[in-house]
Write a protein that holds these residues in place. Structure first.
Motif, PDB file in Angstrom:
ATOM      1  N   SER B  50     -51.280   5.741  30.462  1.00 19.25           N
ATOM      2  CA  SER B  50     -50.694   4.716  29.555  1.00 19.25           C
ATOM      3  C   SER B  50     -50.556   5.400  28.128  1.00 19.25           C
ATOM      4  O   SER B  50     -51.397   6.359  27.704  1.00 19.25           O
ATOM      5  CB  SER B  50     -51.655   3.699  29.536  1.00 19.25           C
ATOM      6  OG  SER B  50     -52.201   3.187  30.769  1.00 19.25           O
ATOM      7  N   LYS B  54     -43.623   5.975  28.743  1.00 17.40           N
ATOM      8  CA  LYS B  54     -42.970   5.516  29.869  1.00 17.40           C
ATOM      9  C   LYS B  54     -42.012   4.457  29.723  1.00 17.40           C
ATOM     10  O   LYS B  54     -40.849   4.568  30.054  1.00 17.40           O
ATOM     11  CB  LYS B  54     -43.754   5.370  31.245  1.00 17.40           C
ATOM     12  CG  LYS B  54     -44.617   6.574  31.408  1.00 17.40           C
ATOM     13  CD  LYS B  54     -45.449   5.923  32.699  1.00 17.40           C
ATOM     14  CE  LYS B  54     -46.536   5.020  32.775  1.00 17.40           C
ATOM     15  NZ  LYS B  54     -47.610   4.990  31.888  1.00 17.40           N
ATOM     16  N   SER B  55     -42.391   3.213  29.160  1.00 17.25           N
ATOM     17  CA  SER B  55     -41.896   2.117  29.178  1.00 17.25           C
ATOM     18  C   SER B  55     -40.790   2.130  27.998  1.00 17.25           C
ATOM     19  O   SER B  55     -39.712   1.728  28.230  1.00 17.25           O
ATOM     20  CB  SER B  55     -42.689   0.841  28.604  1.00 17.25           C
ATOM     21  OG  SER B  55     -43.547   0.449  29.715  1.00 17.25           O
ATOM     22  N   THR B  56     -41.187   2.708  26.966  1.00 23.79           N
ATOM     23  CA  THR B  56     -40.176   3.208  25.785  1.00 23.79           C
ATOM     24  C   THR B  56     -38.979   3.946  26.465  1.00 23.79           C
ATOM     25  O   THR B  56     -37.779   3.538  26.121  1.00 23.79           O
ATOM     26  CB  THR B  56     -40.742   3.901  24.490  1.00 23.79           C
ATOM     27  OG1 THR B  56     -41.910   3.317  24.293  1.00 23.79           O
ATOM     28  CG2 THR B  56     -39.827   3.995  23.529  1.00 23.79           C
ATOM     29  N   ARG B  59     -36.674   1.517  28.669  1.00 24.38           N
ATOM     30  CA  ARG B  59     -36.017   0.692  27.533  1.00 24.38           C
ATOM     31  C   ARG B  59     -35.033   1.288  26.815  1.00 24.38           C
ATOM     32  O   ARG B  59     -34.114   0.686  26.419  1.00 24.38           O
ATOM     33  CB  ARG B  59     -37.162   0.098  26.548  1.00 24.38           C
ATOM     34  CG  ARG B  59     -38.053  -0.964  27.183  1.00 24.38           C
ATOM     35  CD  ARG B  59     -39.173  -1.462  26.324  1.00 24.38           C
ATOM     36  NE  ARG B  59     -39.471  -2.765  26.468  1.00 24.38           N
ATOM     37  CZ  ARG B  59     -40.342  -3.289  27.501  1.00 24.38           C
ATOM     38  NH1 ARG B  59     -40.788  -2.267  28.436  1.00 24.38           N
ATOM     39  NH2 ARG B  59     -40.831  -4.197  27.585  1.00 24.38           N
ATOM     40  N   PHE B  97     -39.340  -6.411  34.595  1.00 28.86           N
ATOM     41  CA  PHE B  97     -40.501  -6.238  33.485  1.00 28.86           C
ATOM     42  C   PHE B  97     -41.950  -6.547  34.269  1.00 28.86           C
ATOM     43  O   PHE B  97     -42.037  -7.194  35.192  1.00 28.86           O
ATOM     44  CB  PHE B  97     -40.501  -7.138  32.229  1.00 28.86           C
ATOM     45  CG  PHE B  97     -39.188  -7.172  31.555  1.00 28.86           C
ATOM     46  CD1 PHE B  97     -39.039  -6.369  30.518  1.00 28.86           C
ATOM     47  CD2 PHE B  97     -38.052  -7.821  31.882  1.00 28.86           C
ATOM     48  CE1 PHE B  97     -38.122  -6.057  29.622  1.00 28.86           C
ATOM     49  CE2 PHE B  97     -36.872  -7.678  31.173  1.00 28.86           C
ATOM     50  CZ  PHE B  97     -36.888  -6.796  29.978  1.00 28.86           C
ATOM     51  N   GLN B  98     -42.870  -5.944  33.593  1.00 26.57           N
ATOM     52  CA  GLN B  98     -44.457  -5.853  34.231  1.00 26.57           C
ATOM     53  C   GLN B  98     -44.549  -7.406  33.906  1.00 26.57           C
ATOM     54  O   GLN B  98     -45.304  -7.975  35.093  1.00 26.57           O
ATOM     55  CB  GLN B  98     -45.326  -5.340  33.130  1.00 26.57           C
ATOM     56  CG  GLN B  98     -46.670  -5.553  33.335  1.00 26.57           C
ATOM     57  CD  GLN B  98     -47.606  -4.594  32.790  1.00 26.57           C
ATOM     58  OE1 GLN B  98     -47.116  -3.813  32.111  1.00 26.57           O
ATOM     59  NE2 GLN B  98     -48.989  -4.879  32.570  1.00 26.57           N
ATOM     60  N   ASP B 175     -40.053  -1.787  35.076  1.00 28.61           N
ATOM     61  CA  ASP B 175     -41.059  -1.314  34.232  1.00 28.61           C
ATOM     62  C   ASP B 175     -42.456  -1.647  34.601  1.00 28.61           C
ATOM     63  O   ASP B 175     -43.007  -2.825  34.259  1.00 28.61           O
ATOM     64  CB  ASP B 175     -40.847  -1.827  32.805  1.00 28.61           C
ATOM     65  CG  ASP B 175     -41.709  -1.357  31.820  1.00 28.61           C
ATOM     66  OD1 ASP B 175     -42.528  -0.362  31.968  1.00 28.61           O
ATOM     67  OD2 ASP B 175     -41.616  -2.058  30.947  1.00 28.61           O
ATOM     68  N   GLU B 176     -43.207  -0.839  35.411  1.00 28.79           N
ATOM     69  CA  GLU B 176     -44.567  -1.181  35.895  1.00 28.79           C
ATOM     70  C   GLU B 176     -44.759  -2.580  36.377  1.00 28.79           C
ATOM     71  O   GLU B 176     -45.594  -3.382  36.189  1.00 28.79           O
ATOM     72  CB  GLU B 176     -45.671  -0.955  34.708  1.00 28.79           C
ATOM     73  CG  GLU B 176     -45.793   0.316  34.324  1.00 28.79           C
ATOM     74  CD  GLU B 176     -46.739   0.478  33.252  1.00 28.79           C
ATOM     75  OE1 GLU B 176     -48.040  -0.160  33.555  1.00 28.79           O
ATOM     76  OE2 GLU B 176     -46.834   1.261  32.373  1.00 28.79           O
ATOM     77  N   VAL B 206     -40.783   3.039  36.677  1.00 32.22           N
ATOM     78  CA  VAL B 206     -42.153   3.331  36.003  1.00 32.22           C
ATOM     79  C   VAL B 206     -43.242   2.598  36.779  1.00 32.22           C
ATOM     80  O   VAL B 206     -43.367   1.443  37.166  1.00 32.22           O
ATOM     81  CB  VAL B 206     -42.260   3.074  34.579  1.00 32.22           C
ATOM     82  CG1 VAL B 206     -43.622   3.201  34.229  1.00 32.22           C
ATOM     83  CG2 VAL B 206     -41.363   3.837  33.777  1.00 32.22           C
ATOM     84  N   THR B 207     -44.113   3.661  37.197  1.00 34.46           N
ATOM     85  CA  THR B 207     -45.182   3.005  38.218  1.00 34.46           C
ATOM     86  C   THR B 207     -46.482   3.688  38.246  1.00 34.46           C
ATOM     87  O   THR B 207     -46.656   4.946  37.775  1.00 34.46           O
ATOM     88  CB  THR B 207     -44.710   2.956  39.713  1.00 34.46           C
ATOM     89  OG1 THR B 207     -45.671   2.380  40.436  1.00 34.46           O
ATOM     90  CG2 THR B 207     -44.359   4.416  40.383  1.00 34.46           C
TER      91      THR B 207
END
Lengths: 281, 254
Positions: B50, B54-56, B59, B97-98, B175-176, B206-207
């Motif tokens: 975390s 990854k998310s950035t 995005r 999205f998550q 994203d997750e 992303v996972t």
């Protein structure tokens, strides 16, 4: 094992929790009606000792009822128009408050704060004396009677409050909604009108109705600037009946009753909606 | 690279191409020079602790986050360009999205239909047929008229996938998407994604699901603190990592 049968004593408080644990006094519609009835009946009794040539207070109210009610309808009309105008402009202001352009946000903030923190009566005077009597446009003269100015005067605080309601509701929508709309290639305008504002409606409705109630009650302020609304007419009726002091309570009591009967159901409905939306969210 | 003189993109070139991408939030540098190539039809899994960016990273690919430096080419089009038509880019790149982020005031079917009808201005009846087919594809037949609030997390997430697919994207970003789900519903969502990968859709995922990454990914990237530590086929990265940081991370999650 059946707890309902074995432990009835332990179960009852759970059920009770849905209701207040002790009796709460709530003002209900019949309370207002009862008070009004007492006022009217008591004044009738007072008049029994008066001269035979004078009408009883109930008689006076009955006699002038059409006029007084037409005044009340005028109050309602002013409140509806002020609310409509204020809501349209306030919605625009509220949308400006969340604009991506900084100067637009600043302007909206300044206008909203100014009109939200001013006494309504002062705003009314402000509209009365700053809005011209008539307006010339391409050779056509549009007259601006006092009641239109009153509508403008009341719409100013409505506008500012609606702006705050709209801004708050938009801000309360999670960022994820904006983000997913963006990712689906919705433009900002489409996102606002198709995704954000429809979700805001249920959050905006209760405070907006509450505001409407306040505006309706505030419309009697227009009597100060001479608009022939209910309070002005009540005072004129009182004068026409010789200004008898025992008529004051019943006449103004009647005016109070009219407002109560109109505003109370709105208040109840507002609360019910508030409750329902809270439960759902 | 001069954006004005870009040669036309052809499918044999990487569909997504990142070169030395940097991004900071204030004084915090989240991406410290990311370079990667994704071929058309490939499934990429991005794993890592975390806060590793990854998310950035994903995005940036659909311009939800603007990068500070570097270059991102999506089908040959520069994303790091002030004149970029973001809406045109996002019509090609779908994202899930998550937190699902379904529109709560619309039914599942309406959620799926909205973007094609209003963004692409496609014929409503044709879109509805396609939306119903997509609902079947994500195995939610019969839930068309349910509101998001009436669906489970896994069901909502599958509607969100269908909603994104309705735009017929060339690339999907995940994203997750299973991070907020109950363990039982994770499987049904992963199953849906696996199906998309098998259909040949380019997916960047992303996972935290290492088993899923091992089965589905063509290529796995391990990121930590804003850099790509190592990447390669899943059996190399997940079974025989070379870097200490990758080993430490995998020991923690497996």
């Amino acid at each position: 094992m059946n707890p309902a049968k074995t432990l009835p004593v332990l179960l009852s408080p759970r059920v009770e929790r849905l209701h207040p644990p002790f009796p709460v006094f709530r003002l209900r519609a019949w309370h207002g009606l009862a008070v009004a009835a007492i006022v009217v009946v008591a004044s009738g009794a007072a008049v029994a000792q008066g001269g035979p040539t004078q009408l009883s207070p109930i008689g006076v109210i009955m006699k002038w009822m059409p006029l007084l009610l037409s005044g009340f309808v005028f109050n309602i009309a002013i409140s509806l128009m002020a609310m409509t105008l204020g809501t349209v402009v306030g919605l625009a202001l509220g949308l400006m408050a969340v604009s991506e352009t900084m100067p637009v946000r600043k302007v909206s903030w300044a206008v909203t704060q100014f009109f939200r923190n001013s006494p309504w009566l002062v705003l009314l005077f402000f509209a009365m004396f700053l809005v011209p009597y008539e307006f010339r446009l391409l050779g056509v003269t549009v007259p601006f009677p006092d009641w239109i100015k009153a509508v403008i005067g009341f719409s100013l605080p409505v506008m500012a409050n609606v702006s705050e309601i709209v801004r708050g509701a938009i801000r309360s929508i999670p960022d994820g909604q904006w983000e997913s709309a963006e990712a689906l290639a919705f433009s900002r305008r489409q996102t606002m009108w198709m995704i954000i504002l429809p979700q805001c409606l249920r959050r905006m409705l209760p405070p907006w109705m509450n505001l409407y109630s306040l505006v309706t009650m505030a419309t009697v302020l227009a009597s100060v600037v001479g608009v022939s609304e209910m309070l002005t007419l009540t005072s004129q009726v009182h004068a026409a009946e010789g200004g008898r002091p025992e008529l004051l309570a019943p006449l103004y009591g009647f005016a109070l009753l009219c407002f109560f009967v109109y505003c109370y159901p709105i208040d109840r409905l507002t609360r019910r909606l508030e409750h329902r939306f809270q439960v759902r969210l | 690279m001069a954006p004005a003189e870009q040669p036309a993109w052809t499918p044999d070139q990487p569909i997504v191409r990142l070169r030395d991408v940097r991004k900071s939030f204030g004084s915090l540098e989240v991406l410290k020079g990311i370079t990667m190539d994704v071929a058309k039809g490939e499934a990429i899994c991005i794993i890592g602790p975390s806060g590793s960016g990854k998310s950035t990273l994903i995005r940036c690919i659909n311009a939800l986050v603007a990068i500070d430096e570097g270059s991102i080419l999506v089908e040959g089009q520069e994303v790091n360009d002030p004149k970029l038509d973001k809406l045109a880019l996002r019509r090609k790149v779908g994202m899930v999205f998550q937190q699902y982020n379904l529109f709560p005031h619309k039914t599942a079917l309406q959620n799926v239909m909205m973007a094609p009808v209003h963004v692409l201005k496609q014929d409503r009846r044709e879109v509805e047929d396609r939306a119903r087919a997509l609902m079947r594809k994500v195995r939610l037949e019969g839930k068309e008229d349910a509101y998001p609030g009436e669906l489970s997390g896994g069901q909502q997430q599958r509607v969100a996938i269908a909603r994104s697919l309705a735009m017929r994207p060339d690339i999907m970003l995940f994203d997750e998407v299973t991070a907020a789900l109950d363990p039982e519903t994770v499987k049904e969502v992963l199953q849906t994604i696996r199906q998309l990968v098998e259909d040949g859709l380019t997916c960047l995922i992303v996972t935290h699901e290492m088993g899923f990454a091992r089965e589905v990914a063509d290529h796995v990237y391990f990121t930590d603190r804003g850099v790509i530590v190592e990447h390669g086929p899943p059996r190399d990265i997940l079974s025989n990592p070379r870097e200490e940081r990758t080993k430490a991370f995998l020991e923690q999650v497996l």
